[in-house]
Design an enzyme around this catalytic site. Structure first.
Site, PDB file in Angstrom:
ATOM      1  N   GLU A 169     -38.099   0.301   8.850  1.00  0.00           N
ATOM      2  CA  GLU A 169     -39.411  -0.045   9.415  1.00  0.00           C
ATOM      3  C   GLU A 169     -40.281  -0.775   8.384  1.00  0.00           C
ATOM      4  O   GLU A 169     -41.462  -0.439   8.195  1.00  0.00           O
ATOM      5  CB  GLU A 169     -40.118   1.211   9.943  1.00  0.00           C
ATOM      6  CG  GLU A 169     -39.475   1.756  11.204  1.00  0.00           C
ATOM      7  CD  GLU A 169     -40.349   2.777  11.922  1.00  0.00           C
ATOM      8  OE1 GLU A 169     -40.390   2.745  13.164  1.00  0.00           O
ATOM      9  OE2 GLU A 169     -40.993   3.595  11.255  1.00  0.00           O
TER      10      GLU A 169
ATOM     11  N   GLU B 172     -34.589   3.337  17.430  1.00  0.00           N
ATOM     12  CA  GLU B 172     -35.076   4.707  17.502  1.00  0.00           C
ATOM     13  C   GLU B 172     -35.776   4.904  18.834  1.00  0.00           C
ATOM     14  O   GLU B 172     -36.854   4.348  19.069  1.00  0.00           O
ATOM     15  CB  GLU B 172     -36.058   5.026  16.364  1.00  0.00           C
ATOM     16  CG  GLU B 172     -35.439   5.097  14.980  1.00  0.00           C
ATOM     17  CD  GLU B 172     -36.454   5.524  13.921  1.00  0.00           C
ATOM     18  OE1 GLU B 172     -37.579   5.936  14.297  1.00  0.00           O
ATOM     19  OE2 GLU B 172     -36.120   5.445  12.724  1.00  0.00           O
TER      20      GLU B 172
END
Length: 585
Positions: A161, A236
């Site tokens: 991320e 995710e």
């Protein structure tokens, strides 16, 4: 068994040349007792998963700068990967070096913070050199387990991320790609980011995936805008969430997440369910968040996942299995039943040992300096630091700290006078000094380093100057208390005085099984069973029990040690067959 290789085509994934959809779930070997790895992996396959997603915590694998790679017991990553292969599961490996994961410092080692100027997650050579050393140690254990070598690892993530970091250091990302490729990682690489961060987190030539909890159609369209060709994948899919001390127990409606999973699969996308099985932040390993207020994460990482903290299938497990079965083959074996649980009530802990009186047996070496030394300066990652000095004069006064990270218990001549919490931004406390030279003691707890966002540089201990009535205090002793070994403690049935106290008791077990430790009447502290660190408890909740893996127990006599930082009503604990994670929020 030899595992097939994954490749990327314009219209999707291929596994040994055949169309393939990744149906994955996250589970973290470092949050699961190693004797339970095979069980959790088997249950992943039974839910219909063909892949598992695994982070690698740098801070546990290399606890000391220039030290060797730790791969024993619960950190035996090669064994975990071999077990996944034996179960017929592919692996998405996420070696960071930053992983977030609501894990202490996002997996970055505490020793990185000794240099006050190092810029984490950037191309700063002071950061890149240790990253290079870590990958040099790690990758030789990964290469034989890559799919190109017949192993289960079909793809490897670059960073984690990164688009949300705000750093925009493309050189850093490019360097990580170079390190992986030069280290022999010849399977596909990928990144994962939330939809709004795809532009800043992506790398040309590397597959992008998108992270979200709901709104699958919108987020997959955004991914397609940034990546016109190639597989669509949710890196995710947040099936639940984590908890923080003082909040409620986070849950998501089973039907809501079932419908979102169906939406992802109906779109032809691949998916990784975060988490399939959360596990536990054993010991002191939980992370924290700081978005204006410091918020430490609780011990349980149950995450309201399809497989709960004890590895039992939940309602989500059954709904997800039914949903996956509409799009892929699911094993015909029935859903596993819940495992046996142990119940023992009224276990007394009659022996005691004072932390303050025996600090010298728990840590060290004690160091003397003009100011309090940080935990990192003491070469320490987890636990507590005990600071001591003398007050300059008698009388009432105000003790002021630059900053407390994260919770300080203040005592004068061994008598408690109060507690300061970073979470409440407390930096001062009024007290009475009985005489010039009175002993000032400050016990500071690291409640978890920040794991996400701008506050990632999160040194622990007392930060900045300490004054009493505006007069600087000097000549400090700093004693590290990592509490990673308690064997040197001397217990007795006599009262241990005021201040933090270890309580010890024994109990008999006929047949070891999973259980949940409940501590009614206790306030705050940590627990060890047979030397295994279960984690933190705190009466403020939401969590009011601690998971005890069955393999921690043994037939016959067992030992429990509880460090109570304040006080307990009765000195009695229970092992019960169900957890108390607090009211749902």
């Amino acid at each position: 068994m030899l595992m097939p290789e994954l490749s990327i085509a314009d219209d999707g994934f291929r596994l040994d040349g055949r169309p393939f959809r990744i149906i994955s779930g996250s589970l973290h070997y470092f949050r699961i007792h190693p004797e339970q790895w095979a069980d959790r992996l088997h249950k992943a396959r039974l839910m219909g998963l063909n892949t598992v997603d695994v982070y690698v915590p740098w801070n546990l694998h290399q606890p000391h700068r220039d030290g060797p790679l730790v791969l024993d017991e619960g950190l035996d990553l090669p064994r975990f990967l071999d077990l996944a292969a034996a179960e017929g599961l592919c692996v998405l490996l996420r070696p960071g070096p930053y992983i977030c994961a609501e894990w202490e410092a996002g997996g970055l080692p505490a020793w990185l913070l000794v240099d006050p100027d190092v810029r984490l997650r950037t191309s700063d050579p002071r950061y890149q050199k240790p990253v290079e050393q870590f990958f040099e140690l790690l990758l030789p254990h990964i290469r034989p387990r890559l799919a190109t070598a017949g192993g289960p690892v079909v793809a490897v993530q670059v960073e984690n991320e990164y688009g949300a970091s705000g750093l925009r250091d493309r050189a850093h990302l490019d360097h990580l790609v170079t390190l992986l490729r030069s280290g022999g990682v010849d399977v596909p690489l990928f990144t994962s980011d939330q939809a709004r961060d795809l532009a800043d987190g992506g790398i040309p030539g590397v597959l992008r995936t998108v992270n979200f909890g709901r709104g699958a159609g919108e987020h997959l369209r955004t991914l397609r805008e940034h990546q016109p060709r190639g597989p669509l994948m949710c890196g995710e899919f947040w099936a639940g969430w984590f908890d923080r001390w003082g909040g409620g127990h986070k849950t998501r409606r089973d039907e809501e997440v079932r419908d979102t999973l169906d939406e992802i699969l109906a779109a032809g996308a691949s998916v990784n369910i975060y988490m399939f099985h959360g596990g536990t932040n054993f010991g002191f390993t939980n992370g924290a968040n700081d978005k204006g207020h410091y918020r430490p994460t609780v011990t349980s990482y149950d995450y309201d996942a399809p497989l709960d903290e004890a590895g039992d299938p939940t309602g989500k497990y059954r709904l997800f299995r039914e949903t996956i079965a509409r799009y892929a083959d699911v094993p015909e074996e029935p859903v596993p039943s819940a495992g046996a649980k142990l119940t023992l009530r009224g276990i007394r802990l009659p022996e005691r040992a004072s932390l303050l009186a025996q600090a010298g047996a728990l840590g060290g070496p004690t160091r003397r300096a003009e100011r309090p030394l940080s935990m990192e300066e003491l070469g320490q990652a987890f636990g507590f630091v005990l600071y001591e000095t003398e007050l300059p004069a008698a009388g009432d006064g105000v003790l002021c700290f630059g900053e407390v990270r994260d919770r300080a218990q203040v005592l004068v001549d061994g008598q408690p006078v109060g507690t300061l919490e970073r979470e409440n931004r407390e930096q001062a406390i009024g007290l009475r000094s009985p005489a010039a030279g009175a002993r000032l003691t400050v016990l500071v707890e690291n409640q978890g380093r920040v794991n996400y966002g701008a506050g990632l540089r999160d040194g622990k201990g007392l930060v900045g100057p300490v004054t009493f009535n505006e007069q600087p205090l000097s000549d400090w002793t700093s004693t590290p208390l990592p509490l990673d070994a308690l064997g040197a403690l001397s217990f007795s049935s006599a009262a241990a005085g005021t201040g933090p106290v270890f309580h010890r008791g024994t109990f008999e077990v006929a047949a070891p099984a999973d259980t949940f430790l409940h501590l009614p009447g206790w306030t705050k502290g940590n627990v060890w069973v047979n030397g295994f660190a279960l984690g933190r408890y705190w009466s403020r909740g939401p969590q009011h029990s601690l998971y005890v893996p069955g393999p921690v127990l043994r037939a016959g006599a067992n030992e429990i040690v509880v460090l109570e930082l304040h006080g307990t009503r009765a000195g009695v604990v229970d092992f019960r067959d169900a957890p108390d994670l607090g009211p749902a929020e």
